[in-house]
Design an enzyme around this catalytic site. Structure first.
Site, PDB file in Angstrom:
ATOM      1  CB  CYS A  80      -0.984  -0.022   1.159  1.00  0.00           C
ATOM      2  SG  CYS A  80      -2.354   1.138   0.934  1.00  0.00           S
ATOM      3  CG  HIS A  88      -3.689  -3.473   3.078  1.00  0.00           C
ATOM      4  ND1 HIS A  88      -2.715  -3.065   3.977  1.00  0.00           N
ATOM      5  CD2 HIS A  88      -4.188  -2.341   2.524  1.00  0.00           C
ATOM      6  CE1 HIS A  88      -2.647  -1.734   3.974  1.00  0.00           C
ATOM      7  NE2 HIS A  88      -3.530  -1.280   3.106  1.00  0.00           N
ATOM      8  CD  GLU A 144      -1.447  -6.071   5.290  1.00  0.00           C
ATOM      9  OE1 GLU A 144      -2.024  -4.997   5.578  1.00  0.00           O
ATOM     10  OE2 GLU A 144      -0.958  -6.296   4.172  1.00  0.00           O
TER      11      GLU A 144
END
Length: 260
Positions: A129, A232, A234
């Site tokens: 990001c 994202h 994660e």
């Protein structure tokens, strides 16, 4: 005796695990009776690296210089530049948009120095990001400061702490596609960005976009593993392929450095 045996059995795995530095926020934080500036990083980043077989070291913003950045990276096998606050638009020659957040100039300088040193050393890195945006800016690119002005909706950042959901098309033949194991016309991703890459920096190649043309991934052709994604990864605990790819590249980098 049993504890010693377990520790000995775990040693070869630990010895081969690459060390991944992850940049952090520097924010006012409360814990117990304290309300102080503190290094901060959501645990999902740590889990993503450790799930993929890496060891995490946190890299909070601090005074930066090329020498300091090289010294820090000399102890690491890979780097993640995490998400967070907007990059200072002065870094790419623009006045701030009314919706651009307050600058975090200490973090900008720190991450710019780390990325520059990582590229110089061909250290494997992943920008997430803000990390992808910082990569573009560090290399001379620009950003769209408020994406709804371009796409006409808040779909990329629906609300505070609410991730948007979208699909991106990943280019066949890209390092990103190789890392994911395939090109994809409809890779599901979690989005949370009101800014986006605009003018692309020299040396970067776009490797994924959304259906409305927003750049969602780039890679740096001049290094073995240098990927930036605006989504994202994660947040997706079921898909650790990007982190596994970084950890594997970091392991290879470590091996070559030891053998050199």
């Amino acid at each position: 005796m049993g504890g010693g045996t377990d520790a000995a059995a775990a040693t070869p795995v630990a010895a081969s695990a690459p060390v991944i530095g992850v940049t952090t926020y520097l924010e006012q934080a409360q814990t117990g009776v304290w309300d102080v500036p503190a290094s901060f990083l959501p645990k999902v980043y740590l889990d993503a690296v450790t799930d993929a077989g890496g060891i995490v070291v946190l890299l909070p913003p601090q005074p930066a210089s090329p020498e300091i950045a090289r010294r820090v990276l000399s102890t690491l096998d890979g780097l993640i530049v995490s998400g967070g606050a907007d990059v200072d638009p002065a870094r790419y020659g623009q006045a701030p948009h009314p919706r651009t957040g307050a600058p975090r100039r200490d973090r900008d300088a720190w991450e710019d120095a780390l990325l520059t040193a990582a590229i110089e050393a061909e250290l494997p890195f992943l920008g997430i990001c803000r990390g992808a945006q910082m990569l573009n800016v560090a290399l001379g690119g620009t950003l769209v400061q408020h994406l709804p002005d371009v796409v006409g909706s808040e779909a990329y950042q629906p609300g505070p702490a609410v991730f948007g959901e979208a699909t991106v098309a990943v280019d066949a033949g890209s390092r990103l596609a190789a890392t994911l194991g395939e090109a994809s016309e409809a890779l599901p991703v979690h989005l949370y960005h009101h800014q986006a890459l605009d003018e692309l920096a020299p040396g970067l190649t776009v490797t994924a976009r959304t259906g409305d043309g927003v750049i969602e991934a780039v890679e740096l052709d001049a290094v073995p593993f240098g990927i930036g994604v605006q989504w994202h990864p994660e947040e997706n605990t079921a898909d650790r392929r990007l982190f596994a790819g970084l950890v594997e590249a970091a392991r290879d980098h470590r091996t070559k450095r030891i053998e050199a």
